[in-house]
Design a protein around this motif. Structure first.
Motif, PDB file in Angstrom:
ATOM      1  N   HIS A  32       0.848  -1.198   0.000  1.00  0.00           N
ATOM      2  CA  HIS A  32       0.000   0.000   0.000  1.00  0.00           C
ATOM      3  C   HIS A  32       0.881   1.245   0.000  1.00  0.00           C
ATOM      4  O   HIS A  32       1.858   1.336   0.744  1.00  0.00           O
ATOM      5  N   VAL A  33       0.535   2.194  -0.849  1.00  0.00           N
ATOM      6  CA  VAL A  33       1.254   3.469  -0.881  1.00  0.00           C
ATOM      7  C   VAL A  33       0.571   4.424   0.090  1.00  0.00           C
ATOM      8  O   VAL A  33      -0.641   4.687  -0.024  1.00  0.00           O
ATOM      9  N   ILE A  34       1.317   4.939   1.040  1.00  0.00           N
ATOM     10  CA  ILE A  34       0.736   5.714   2.137  1.00  0.00           C
ATOM     11  C   ILE A  34       0.326   7.101   1.656  1.00  0.00           C
ATOM     12  O   ILE A  34       1.141   7.874   1.161  1.00  0.00           O
ATOM     13  N   LYS A  35      -0.958   7.389   1.801  1.00  0.00           N
ATOM     14  CA  LYS A  35      -1.516   8.687   1.422  1.00  0.00           C
ATOM     15  C   LYS A  35      -1.565   9.604   2.641  1.00  0.00           C
ATOM     16  O   LYS A  35      -1.328   9.172   3.775  1.00  0.00           O
ATOM     17  N   ALA A  36      -1.905  10.876   2.387  1.00  0.00           N
ATOM     18  CA  ALA A  36      -1.935  11.848   3.483  1.00  0.00           C
ATOM     19  C   ALA A  36      -2.914  11.415   4.570  1.00  0.00           C
ATOM     20  O   ALA A  36      -2.620  11.498   5.768  1.00  0.00           O
ATOM     21  N   ASP A  51      -3.798   8.458   5.286  1.00  0.00           N
ATOM     22  CA  ASP A  51      -3.301   7.264   5.964  1.00  0.00           C
ATOM     23  C   ASP A  51      -2.358   7.624   7.112  1.00  0.00           C
ATOM     24  O   ASP A  51      -2.276   6.898   8.107  1.00  0.00           O
ATOM     25  N   VAL A  52      -1.634   8.726   6.952  1.00  0.00           N
ATOM     26  CA  VAL A  52      -0.725   9.154   8.013  1.00  0.00           C
ATOM     27  C   VAL A  52      -1.514   9.435   9.286  1.00  0.00           C
ATOM     28  O   VAL A  52      -1.121   9.038  10.390  1.00  0.00           O
ATOM     29  N   GLY A  53      -2.651  10.107   9.134  1.00  0.00           N
ATOM     30  CA  GLY A  53      -3.499  10.363  10.290  1.00  0.00           C
ATOM     31  C   GLY A  53      -4.039   9.086  10.901  1.00  0.00           C
ATOM     32  O   GLY A  53      -4.112   8.949  12.129  1.00  0.00           O
TER      33      GLY A  53
END
Length: 412
Positions: free
Chosen positions: A158-162, A164-166
């Motif tokens: 999975h490519v971490i999106k903004a 996802d960081v939260g």
């Protein structure tokens, strides 16, 4: 095997992409990065939640928490205290009482329902409900309602999106195992190329492709090794290939992949590596090359700027994502009404540049950006999508439905 409408001797795009994904190796090296540094990185392992989210039963709004069964015997519920976010009510809720509670605050033991403050009146005796809640559990968010401890939140790749960081922060995850960044060496070939800022002589042009490709590589999260512009000299180009191969997982060139007398890339590639395929049945972008060097893979983009961009997006980018171990993303495609006529000869799959919008009826419609020459880079900047015309397609009349492929969104 090509179909009846494919250009003779040219490989269909889907076949070329399949071979790319089959022949490119996947990077297995990983590293651990801190949460603030994980954006756009590729997960090296599955992420399993170590906690429940939310971690405790809590209120969905400001109001009063109480025991639902108490409403059968009490018209007024005296206040026993309050529960604030981070400062919960201590102890069990006494029978026949309620507590003042704020959004996100813990539900005390014994309480099972929350009523919003707008549906109550406060008196000296306690809280009167002006509107009775419909059922037990109203306005209560249960522990683990969003995510339960032990469940898989993200898969490897999975490519971490903004956003996802939260989510990772909400799980208390401070460090993330990710695939190391892919190293991509990049250079241009051509004596006619000049750097932006330099003055142009007769027959010279600015090197736009290398800057565009570097920007797209940055979006992919690659580590870029920019070797600059290499003159049209066979020994210089060979040395650039050898240096790039020593440093990188993938090598990308722009120009030198056509059939001109000074185009040495194919010869050098076959001397120190091998070519997998050379020409594709797409427009723009026919002279695209893929091959392998001793330590890396090679993508040879055409010299025309639109062709270079199209082939990078349609071929090199998916292959690089595959090498990074990233999950494969489906193309974002949808039907749209074409409001301008399009010229097309059957034979090759075409990616014409278009501007997609929504009309007053809520229908998707698209217009061309104008001239579709492979050297007209402005057509890419004006566009927000490709109008994808299959190999068998001829001219398109205004009003016909076509398939469009959206460009990547820069946010999220």
């Amino acid at each position: 095997m090509t179909d009846c409408c494919s250009a003779p001797g040219l490989m269909p795009l889907h076949e070329g992409l399949t071979r790319l994904l089959t022949e490119t190796p996947v990077i297995t090296d990983s590293e651990t990065v801190a949460l603030p540094d994980c954006l756009d990185r590729v997960l090296a392992n599955d992420v399993v939640s170590p906690v429940n989210v939310p971690s405790h039963d809590n209120s969905a709004m400001d109001g009063y928490a109480f025991r639902f069964s108490d409403l059968e015997h009490h018209e007024v519920l005296p206040l026993a205290g309050q529960s604030l976010a981070g400062h919960p009510y201590q102890g069990d809720l006494p029978a026949g009482h309620c507590i003042r509670i704020m959004t996100g605050a813990s539900i005390p033991e014994g309480a099972d329902t929350v009523i919003m403050q707008e549906q109550t009146e406060k008196t000296e005796q306690g809280i009167i409900f002006t509107k009775k809640p419909g059922s037990k559990g109203n306005n209560v968010r249960l522990a683990g309602e969003d995510i339960t401890r032990g469940c898989q939140v993200f898969q490897k790749g999975h490519v971490i999106k903004a956003q996802d960081v939260g989510l990772l922060a909400s799980l208390g995850v401070a460090n993330i195992p990710v695939t190391r960044r892919i190293k991509v060496a990049l250079f241009s070939t051509g004596d006619e190329l000049k750097l932006p800022g330099e003055s142009l002589g007769q027959g010279e042009i600015y090197d736009s492709n290398r800057f565009a490709v570097a920007a797209m590589l940055k979006r992919l999260g690659a580590e870029i090794i920019d070797l600059g512009k290499i003159r049209d000299d066979k020994s210089a180009i060979r040395e650039a290939f050898l240096e790039a191969d020593r440093q990188a997982d993938a090598v990308i060139t722009s120009g030198g992949v056509s059939v001109g007398d000074a185009d040495f890339v194919k010869d050098i590639l076959n001397e120190i590596g091998h070519t997998s395929f050379w020409k594709l049945a797409i427009k723009p972008g026919k002279p695209f090359a893929f091959g392998k060097l001793p330590n890396s893979v090679f993508f040879g983009l055409p010299g025309n700027p639109v062709s270079a961009t199209v082939t990078f997006q349609q071929l090199a980018a998916p292959a690089l994502r595959h090498m990074m171990g990233a999950e494969r993303l489906p193309a974002s495609e949808l039907p749209a009404i074409c409001r301008t006529p399009l010229k097309k000869q059957p034979g090759r799959l075409e990616f014409q540049r278009g501007i997609l919008s929504t009309n007053e009826k809520g229908e998707a419609e698209v217009v061309t950006t104008g001239s579709q020459g492979s050297g007209i880079l402005r057509s890419m900047s004006m566009a927000n999508c490709y109008i994808v015309l299959p190999a068998s397609q001829g001219n398109v009349d205004a009003g016909e439905v076509v398939k469009v492929q959206m460009f990547d969104k820069p946010l999220m």
